[in-house]
Design a protein around this motif. Structure first.
Motif, PDB file in Angstrom:
ATOM      1  N   UNK A  49       1.167  -1.001  -0.189  1.00  0.00           N
ATOM      2  CA  UNK A  49       0.140   0.137  -0.318  1.00  0.00           C
ATOM      3  C   UNK A  49       0.715   1.108   0.067  1.00  0.00           C
ATOM      4  N   UNK A  50       1.884   1.270   0.564  1.00  0.00           N
ATOM      5  CA  UNK A  50       2.492   2.406   0.796  1.00  0.00           C
ATOM      6  C   UNK A  50       3.431   2.981  -0.296  1.00  0.00           C
ATOM      7  N   UNK A  51       3.932   1.470  -1.136  1.00  0.00           N
ATOM      8  CA  UNK A  51       4.702   1.554  -2.105  1.00  0.00           C
ATOM      9  C   UNK A  51       3.001   2.313  -3.348  1.00  0.00           C
ATOM     10  N   UNK A  52       2.089   1.780  -3.465  1.00  0.00           N
ATOM     11  CA  UNK A  52       1.193   1.742  -4.339  1.00  0.00           C
ATOM     12  C   UNK A  52       0.845   3.634  -4.268  1.00  0.00           C
ATOM     13  N   UNK A  53       0.835   4.216  -2.896  1.00  0.00           N
ATOM     14  CA  UNK A  53       0.907   5.512  -3.035  1.00  0.00           C
ATOM     15  C   UNK A  53       1.833   6.101  -3.561  1.00  0.00           C
ATOM     16  N   UNK A  54       2.956   5.735  -3.784  1.00  0.00           N
ATOM     17  CA  UNK A  54       4.532   6.262  -3.943  1.00  0.00           C
ATOM     18  C   UNK A  54       5.427   7.454  -2.664  1.00  0.00           C
ATOM     19  N   UNK A  55       4.849   6.539  -1.949  1.00  0.00           N
ATOM     20  CA  UNK A  55       5.920   7.099  -0.645  1.00  0.00           C
ATOM     21  C   UNK A  55       6.721   5.530   0.020  1.00  0.00           C
ATOM     22  N   UNK A  56       7.235   4.584  -1.018  1.00  0.00           N
ATOM     23  CA  UNK A  56       8.044   3.226  -0.642  1.00  0.00           C
ATOM     24  C   UNK A  56       9.692   4.142  -0.603  1.00  0.00           C
ATOM     25  N   UNK A  57      10.170   3.503   0.752  1.00  0.00           N
ATOM     26  CA  UNK A  57      11.941   3.511   1.120  1.00  0.00           C
ATOM     27  C   UNK A  57      12.404   3.060  -0.298  1.00  0.00           C
TER      28      UNK A  57
END
Length: 65
Positions: free
Chosen positions: A39-47
Motif C-alpha cells: 500500500x505504501x508503494x502504491x501511493x508512491x511513498x515506498x522507501x
C-alpha cells in the motif's frame, strides 16, 4: 473472528482487491507488514531500495554472503 476484526478485515480485503487487483487468497496469505509495504508503494511513498553495499553487509551478517 471478533466483532471488530471481521468488518475491518472485510474492508481491507475489498480495498486490496480494488486498488491492488489482489484476489481474496492473496490478501489472506499476506502478512500485515506485506500489505502495508504494498500500500505504501502504491501511493508512491515506498522507501528507497538498499544499495549494493548495504545488501552485502546484510548478507554477510546473516551468513548468506
Amino acid at each position: 473472528m471478533s466483532e471488530r476484526f471481521a468488518p475491518a478485515a472485510g474492508r481491507l480485503a475489498g480495498a486490496a482487491g480494488l486498488w491492488l487487483g489482489w484476489p481474496p487468497h492473496a490478501f489472506w496469505q499476506a502478512t500485515p507488514a506485506e500489505l502495508a509495504a504494498v500500500m505504501q508503494a502504491a501511493r508512491g511513498d515506498a522507501p528507497q531500495p538498499a544499495d549494493r553495499e548495504t545488501l552485502t553487509r546484510m548478507m554477510e551478517a546473516d551468513g548468506d554472503g
